[in-house]
Design a protein around this motif. Structure first.
Motif, PDB file in Angstrom:
ATOM      1  N   PHE B 198      58.300  29.851   9.924  1.00 12.99           N
ATOM      2  CA  PHE B 198      58.083  31.234  10.335  1.00 12.99           C
ATOM      3  C   PHE B 198      58.778  31.566  11.650  1.00 12.99           C
ATOM      4  CE2 PHE B 198      55.035  34.680  11.742  1.00 12.99           C
ATOM      5  CZ  PHE B 198      55.623  35.635  10.927  1.00 12.99           C
ATOM      6  N   SER B 199      59.114  30.554  12.425  1.00 15.12           N
ATOM      7  CA  SER B 199      59.773  30.845  13.701  1.00 15.12           C
ATOM      8  C   SER B 199      61.242  31.134  13.459  1.00 15.12           C
ATOM      9  CB  SER B 199      59.621  29.670  14.650  1.00 15.12           C
ATOM     10  OG  SER B 199      60.309  28.555  14.147  1.00 15.12           O
ATOM     11  N   ASP B 200      61.794  32.024  14.269  1.00 15.44           N
ATOM     12  CA  ASP B 200      63.212  32.368  14.192  1.00 15.44           C
ATOM     13  C   ASP B 200      63.602  33.033  12.885  1.00 15.44           C
ATOM     14  OD1 ASP B 200      63.781  31.609  16.680  1.00 15.44           O
ATOM     15  OD2 ASP B 200      64.930  29.830  16.177  1.00 15.44           O
ATOM     16  N   THR B 201      62.641  33.415  12.086  1.00 14.30           N
ATOM     17  CA  THR B 201      62.997  34.181  10.899  1.00 14.30           C
ATOM     18  C   THR B 201      62.994  35.651  11.282  1.00 14.30           C
ATOM     19  OG1 THR B 201      60.730  34.497  10.170  1.00 14.30           O
ATOM     20  CG2 THR B 201      61.842  32.476   9.465  1.00 14.30           C
ATOM     21  N   PRO B 202      63.656  36.468  10.473  1.00 12.76           N
ATOM     22  CA  PRO B 202      63.665  37.897  10.767  1.00 12.76           C
ATOM     23  C   PRO B 202      62.247  38.463  10.934  1.00 12.76           C
ATOM     24  CG  PRO B 202      65.266  37.399   9.080  1.00 12.76           C
ATOM     25  CD  PRO B 202      64.549  36.118   9.369  1.00 12.76           C
ATOM     26  N   HIS B 203      61.342  38.072  10.031  1.00 16.46           N
ATOM     27  CA  HIS B 203      59.993  38.621  10.115  1.00 16.46           C
ATOM     28  C   HIS B 203      59.326  38.263  11.434  1.00 16.46           C
ATOM     29  CE1 HIS B 203      59.242  40.708   6.393  1.00 16.46           C
ATOM     30  NE2 HIS B 203      59.868  39.762   5.719  1.00 16.46           N
ATOM     31  N   ARG B 204      59.524  37.033  11.851  1.00 16.91           N
ATOM     32  CA  ARG B 204      58.912  36.594  13.099  1.00 16.91           C
ATOM     33  C   ARG B 204      59.487  37.378  14.283  1.00 16.91           C
ATOM     34  NH1 ARG B 204      54.630  35.378  15.465  1.00 16.91           N
ATOM     35  NH2 ARG B 204      55.003  34.559  17.545  1.00 16.91           N
ATOM     36  N   LEU B 205      60.785  37.622  14.239  1.00 22.48           N
ATOM     37  CA  LEU B 205      61.414  38.340  15.340  1.00 22.48           C
ATOM     38  C   LEU B 205      60.971  39.798  15.385  1.00 22.48           C
ATOM     39  CD1 LEU B 205      64.942  36.762  15.042  1.00 22.48           C
ATOM     40  CD2 LEU B 205      63.338  36.494  16.926  1.00 22.48           C
ATOM     41  N   ARG B 206      60.657  40.325  14.211  1.00 23.82           N
ATOM     42  CA  ARG B 206      60.156  41.707  14.197  1.00 23.82           C
ATOM     43  C   ARG B 206      58.770  41.770  14.825  1.00 23.82           C
ATOM     44  NH1 ARG B 206      62.520  42.678   8.048  1.00 23.82           N
ATOM     45  NH2 ARG B 206      64.654  42.167   8.696  1.00 23.82           N
ATOM     46  N   VAL B 207      57.979  40.731  14.589  1.00 25.83           N
ATOM     47  CA  VAL B 207      56.670  40.657  15.231  1.00 25.83           C
ATOM     48  C   VAL B 207      56.840  40.636  16.750  1.00 25.83           C
ATOM     49  CG1 VAL B 207      54.620  39.240  15.577  1.00 25.83           C
ATOM     50  CG2 VAL B 207      55.589  39.467  13.279  1.00 25.83           C
ATOM     51  N   VAL B 208      57.764  39.799  17.203  1.00 23.81           N
ATOM     52  CA  VAL B 208      58.008  39.705  18.642  1.00 23.81           C
ATOM     53  C   VAL B 208      58.460  41.051  19.202  1.00 23.81           C
ATOM     54  CG1 VAL B 208      59.473  38.649  20.400  1.00 23.81           C
ATOM     55  CG2 VAL B 208      58.539  37.245  18.550  1.00 23.81           C
ATOM     56  N   GLY B 209      59.387  41.676  18.501  1.00 24.93           N
ATOM     57  CA  GLY B 209      59.881  42.974  18.954  1.00 24.93           C
ATOM     58  C   GLY B 209      58.771  44.009  18.995  1.00 24.93           C
ATOM     59  N   TYR B 210      57.903  43.951  18.019  1.00 19.57           N
ATOM     60  CA  TYR B 210      56.747  44.853  17.997  1.00 19.57           C
ATOM     61  C   TYR B 210      55.890  44.645  19.231  1.00 19.57           C
ATOM     62  CZ  TYR B 210      51.967  46.230  16.772  1.00 19.57           C
ATOM     63  OH  TYR B 210      50.705  46.745  16.787  1.00 19.57           O
ATOM     64  N   GLN B 211      55.562  43.376  19.499  1.00 17.47           N
ATOM     65  CA  GLN B 211      54.674  43.073  20.625  1.00 17.47           C
ATOM     66  C   GLN B 211      55.317  43.441  21.964  1.00 17.47           C
ATOM     67  OE1 GLN B 211      54.106  39.014  19.402  1.00 17.47           O
ATOM     68  NE2 GLN B 211      52.039  39.400  18.623  1.00 17.47           N
ATOM     69  N   GLU B 212      56.591  43.125  22.100  1.00 19.77           N
ATOM     70  CA  GLU B 212      57.289  43.469  23.340  1.00 19.77           C
ATOM     71  C   GLU B 212      57.250  44.975  23.596  1.00 19.77           C
ATOM     72  OE1 GLU B 212      60.802  40.046  23.504  1.00 19.77           O
ATOM     73  OE2 GLU B 212      61.227  42.095  22.796  1.00 19.77           O
ATOM     74  N   THR B 213      57.569  45.709  22.541  1.00 15.89           N
ATOM     75  CA  THR B 213      57.660  47.157  22.724  1.00 15.89           C
ATOM     76  C   THR B 213      56.286  47.765  23.004  1.00 15.89           C
ATOM     77  OG1 THR B 213      59.478  47.103  21.136  1.00 15.89           O
ATOM     78  CG2 THR B 213      58.601  49.270  21.732  1.00 15.89           C
ATOM     79  N   MET B 214      55.283  47.254  22.332  1.00 19.54           N
ATOM     80  CA  MET B 214      53.928  47.740  22.605  1.00 19.54           C
ATOM     81  C   MET B 214      53.584  47.497  24.073  1.00 19.54           C
ATOM     82  SD  MET B 214      52.617  49.184  19.899  1.00 19.54           S
ATOM     83  CE  MET B 214      50.807  49.136  19.847  1.00 19.54           C
ATOM     84  N   ARG B 215      53.987  46.351  24.584  1.00 20.17           N
ATOM     85  CA  ARG B 215      53.725  46.040  25.980  1.00 20.17           C
ATOM     86  C   ARG B 215      54.494  46.994  26.894  1.00 20.17           C
ATOM     87  NH1 ARG B 215      56.604  42.105  27.833  1.00 20.17           N
ATOM     88  NH2 ARG B 215      56.332  40.853  25.920  1.00 20.17           N
ATOM     89  N   ASP B 216      55.779  47.192  26.570  1.00 16.74           N
ATOM     90  CA  ASP B 216      56.586  48.102  27.383  1.00 16.74           C
ATOM     91  C   ASP B 216      55.991  49.506  27.414  1.00 16.74           C
ATOM     92  OD1 ASP B 216      58.241  45.986  27.718  1.00 16.74           O
ATOM     93  OD2 ASP B 216      59.825  46.710  26.390  1.00 16.74           O
ATOM     94  N   LEU B 217      55.347  49.881  26.336  1.00 19.06           N
ATOM     95  CA  LEU B 217      54.768  51.226  26.250  1.00 19.06           C
ATOM     96  C   LEU B 217      53.351  51.268  26.810  1.00 19.06           C
ATOM     97  CD1 LEU B 217      56.004  52.158  22.655  1.00 19.06           C
ATOM     98  CD2 LEU B 217      56.878  53.034  24.828  1.00 19.06           C
ATOM     99  N   GLY B 218      52.905  50.137  27.338  1.00 18.67           N
ATOM    100  CA  GLY B 218      51.551  50.082  27.893  1.00 18.67           C
ATOM    101  C   GLY B 218      50.467  50.099  26.830  1.00 18.67           C
ATOM    102  N   LEU B 219      50.831  49.648  25.611  1.00 13.47           N
ATOM    103  CA  LEU B 219      49.865  49.689  24.511  1.00 13.47           C
ATOM    104  C   LEU B 219      49.476  48.282  24.048  1.00 13.47           C
ATOM    105  CD1 LEU B 219      51.474  52.505  22.310  1.00 13.47           C
ATOM    106  CD2 LEU B 219      49.468  52.698  23.791  1.00 13.47           C
ATOM    107  N   GLU B 220      49.696  47.283  24.924  1.00 11.26           N
ATOM    108  CA  GLU B 220      49.494  45.915  24.457  1.00 11.26           C
ATOM    109  C   GLU B 220      48.053  45.659  24.029  1.00 11.26           C
ATOM    110  OE1 GLU B 220      50.459  45.151  28.935  1.00 11.26           O
ATOM    111  OE2 GLU B 220      50.156  43.236  27.914  1.00 11.26           O
ATOM    112  N   HIS B 221      47.138  46.343  24.644  1.00 13.68           N
ATOM    113  CA  HIS B 221      45.733  46.128  24.281  1.00 13.68           C
ATOM    114  C   HIS B 221      45.421  46.698  22.902  1.00 13.68           C
ATOM    115  CE1 HIS B 221      46.147  50.098  26.029  1.00 13.68           C
ATOM    116  NE2 HIS B 221      45.015  50.449  25.452  1.00 13.68           N
ATOM    117  N   ARG B 222      46.273  47.552  22.383  1.00 17.09           N
ATOM    118  CA  ARG B 222      46.031  48.138  21.067  1.00 17.09           C
ATOM    119  C   ARG B 222      46.905  47.494  19.991  1.00 17.09           C
ATOM    120  NH1 ARG B 222      45.406  54.539  22.152  1.00 17.09           N
ATOM    121  NH2 ARG B 222      44.417  54.332  20.114  1.00 17.09           N
ATOM    122  N   ALA B 223      47.762  46.550  20.383  1.00 17.63           N
ATOM    123  CA  ALA B 223      48.643  45.907  19.409  1.00 17.63           C
ATOM    124  C   ALA B 223      47.830  45.040  18.442  1.00 17.63           C
ATOM    125  CB  ALA B 223      49.692  45.056  20.119  1.00 17.63           C
TER     126      ALA B 223
END
Lengths: 350, 350
Positions: B198-223
């Motif tokens: 699961f690591s380094d697969t596209p799906h995994r990277l999309r999860v990471v991108g999701y989490q990063e962006t939620m954090r950047d938007l100040g929404l990490e607590h709602r991710a």
DNA sequence: TTGTACGCGTTATCAA
DNA sequence: TTGATAACGCGTACAA
């Protein structure tokens, strides 16, 4: 270790490594007669150490390539059907466990692309060639059949090579009778005229099947074929063109009616027009052709006729292996389609 | 006419017919230097009369095969995505007008099928190899790269060969920001855990991108990431599994919400659950990934992130031709995805 | 059981 | 500008 990593190891490298002759290595590789257990062990060890694999080209120069070639279109339509993917599935499943590999030569809409794909496979000495050929390539397939067994997919015209077709007339009959059995009597046909070669094409045969079945059911006076001309349209416009024809048809006809569409893309255009006009399946029933993945998607749920691409792939391999095995005369096989009933076809509202 | 129709004409047949040497014919064929107009005319006439075409195998033994090989999966999912078809489109369009042909080796879900496909191409001496490889094949690609230029599609891990990846983290960010810009704050992620890697697969990277962006938007607590386990499920059950997860998510969360799905198949499962529950886009907004043909179909109208397979194909060819032209070091190229907004994403109802 | 020698169709090298 | 010949990697008679 005097290994030269920039070069693929050859049979000679293996022979030297194992301290035997090239012929001995060759015999082990092909597990031919006359190899001692000791010899086999030595050679196999050397093969493993070097990661040796025989070159198909060199092998093919003397004997076979153990390759099946498949030439198919790879056109990008607004709704790509999955028929050829299923054919590939079928071929792969039949080839698993044999020495044969499958290589595919895809063609696009560029003029000559189909010919290029076919020649590419022939030039690579495939042991068998499966090709979905349009009218322009039929003659060349005939020529190539003298050198390599050929199976023509969807080739309805007579040919010296093996041909494999879906029974489009029968499939059209399935669709019409399905709608008839539901209680429909106003059954229209929506077809697509693609290019100048309309005779003997699947679409044309579906029209014939539609008309025949309507006649058999005593509905010939109500038969009506609506055609979409794809000739001078780009891929994206096809959907729009079909949509406008479908829309006009729905607005003019008195519900309840039924529409048998020549393929799923056309059927989806009808579904779209229905959604815009707020029509349900008991007012307008729709049957498509191809049973694409989209048709099975629950929000679409389109009744459709399945050409069974998987079985086509399996059958194509069987035909090729028969010819490779010695059969000389060309054979025609027909794959009988079946209908998958879904929510888009319903008894008409009374 | 002593022509033997059961055998493909060779260069020797042409030479005899034209009354010249094999070398002369070869030079004309390859239009090499030092051919008189008269010689050219004679040879070309003989070539045309006999329908001669050089054999790639024999040619490849001495020089190149002018072949690009593409190894890709051909799995039959309930909703097949069109990504690889677009890659093929891109490769074909780049190769048009060059001497190169494309041959494709498709693999299925059978163990070892992917390796078989890759070896089949290498054994046929392709001049360049484009492969979509899972973790098991990465090492072999590295080895093969010593003999032939390799481009790894979707290979995120470091490698000595060229790699070509979609920027999945960025793409996930596009999806999340699009929903954020519409006014959504409850943005969930639906992903698919396929297999042990699961690591380094596209799906995994999309999860990471999701989490990063939620954090950047100040929404990490709602991710919140909801995962579908595809590991021990057959193809047909995947859709059902995704559907039940989606359904539970919709029933538990308080609308309006937004869901970023890891691919279009998952997004369609959400749309289906929404339809069952009578939810509209201003209550539940959905964004998919892949921009499949189905997404663009008007009755679906799914907002989706496009990986641009066509550009990947074009880029892969460029990389290969660069390597064939002499470049030695491996390069990593990233294709930036873009988002196509459609009706499935709307500002949340207030 | 193993090795030698030739041929498959083409290209590259060298000589004419 | 042309032709003869030696490779390329492998399979297979034939001889040992």
């Amino acid at each position: 270790m005097g290994e030269d990593l920039t070069r693929r190891p050859t049979i000679l490298d293996v022979a030297r490594r194992a301290g035997v002759s090239r012929a001995a290595v060759s015999r082990v590789i092909r597990d031919a007669y006359g190899v001692s257990a000791e010899m086999r062990a030595k050679v196999e060890a050397a093969v493993a150490e070097l990661g040796y694999r025989p070159l198909v080209a060199a092998r093919g120069l003397r004997s076979q390539t153990y390759t099946i070639g498949l030439a198919i279109p790879n056109h990008h339509n607004t709704l790509r059907d999955t028929f050829f993917n299923r054919v590939v599935d079928g071929i792969l499943s039949s080839l698993a466990g044999t020495r044969y590999n499958l290589i595919v030569a895809p063609s696009d809409a560029t003029p000559g692309s189909e010919r290029t794909a076919i020649e590419a496979l022939a030039d690579r000495q495939v042991d068998g060639l499966v090709a979905h050929a349009s009218a322009e390539s039929l003659g060349r397939l005939e020529e190539l059949n003298a050198y390599v067994p050929v199976v023509g997919l969807g080739v309805h015209s007579a040919a010296g090579y093996d041909t494999l077709v879906g029974d489009d007339r029968f499939g059209a009959g399935l669709a019409v009778r399905h709608l008839y059995d539901l209680g429909h009597r106003s059954i229209y046909h929506l077809t697509s005229v693609n290019g100048p070669h309309f005779s003997d094409t699947p679409h044309r045969l579906r029209v014939v099947g539609y008309q025949e079945t309507m006649r058999d059911l005593g509905l010939e006076h109500r038969a009506a074929v609506h055609a979409i001309d794809e000739a001078d349209q780009s891929a994206n416009q096809i959907g729009d063109s079909a949509h406008s024809v479908a829309r006009r048809l729905l607005e003019q006809a008195a519900a309840p009616i039924a529409i048998f569409a020549g393929n799923d893309a056309l059927a989806l255009a009808v579904l779209r027009a229905m959604a815009e006009l707020g029509l349900a399946a008991d007012q307008v029933s729709v049957v498509g052709y191809d049973d694409t993945d989209v048709a099975a998607y629950p929000l679409i749920d389109l009744t459709s006729v399945d050409q069974d691409g998987h079985r086509m792939g399996v059958t194509a391999v069987r035909l090729l292996l028969e010819r490779i095995g010695g059969r000389r005369d060309g054979v025609r096989e027909t794959i009988t389609p079946h209908l998958t009933a879904r929510a888009s076809s319903r008894p008409p509202r009374r």
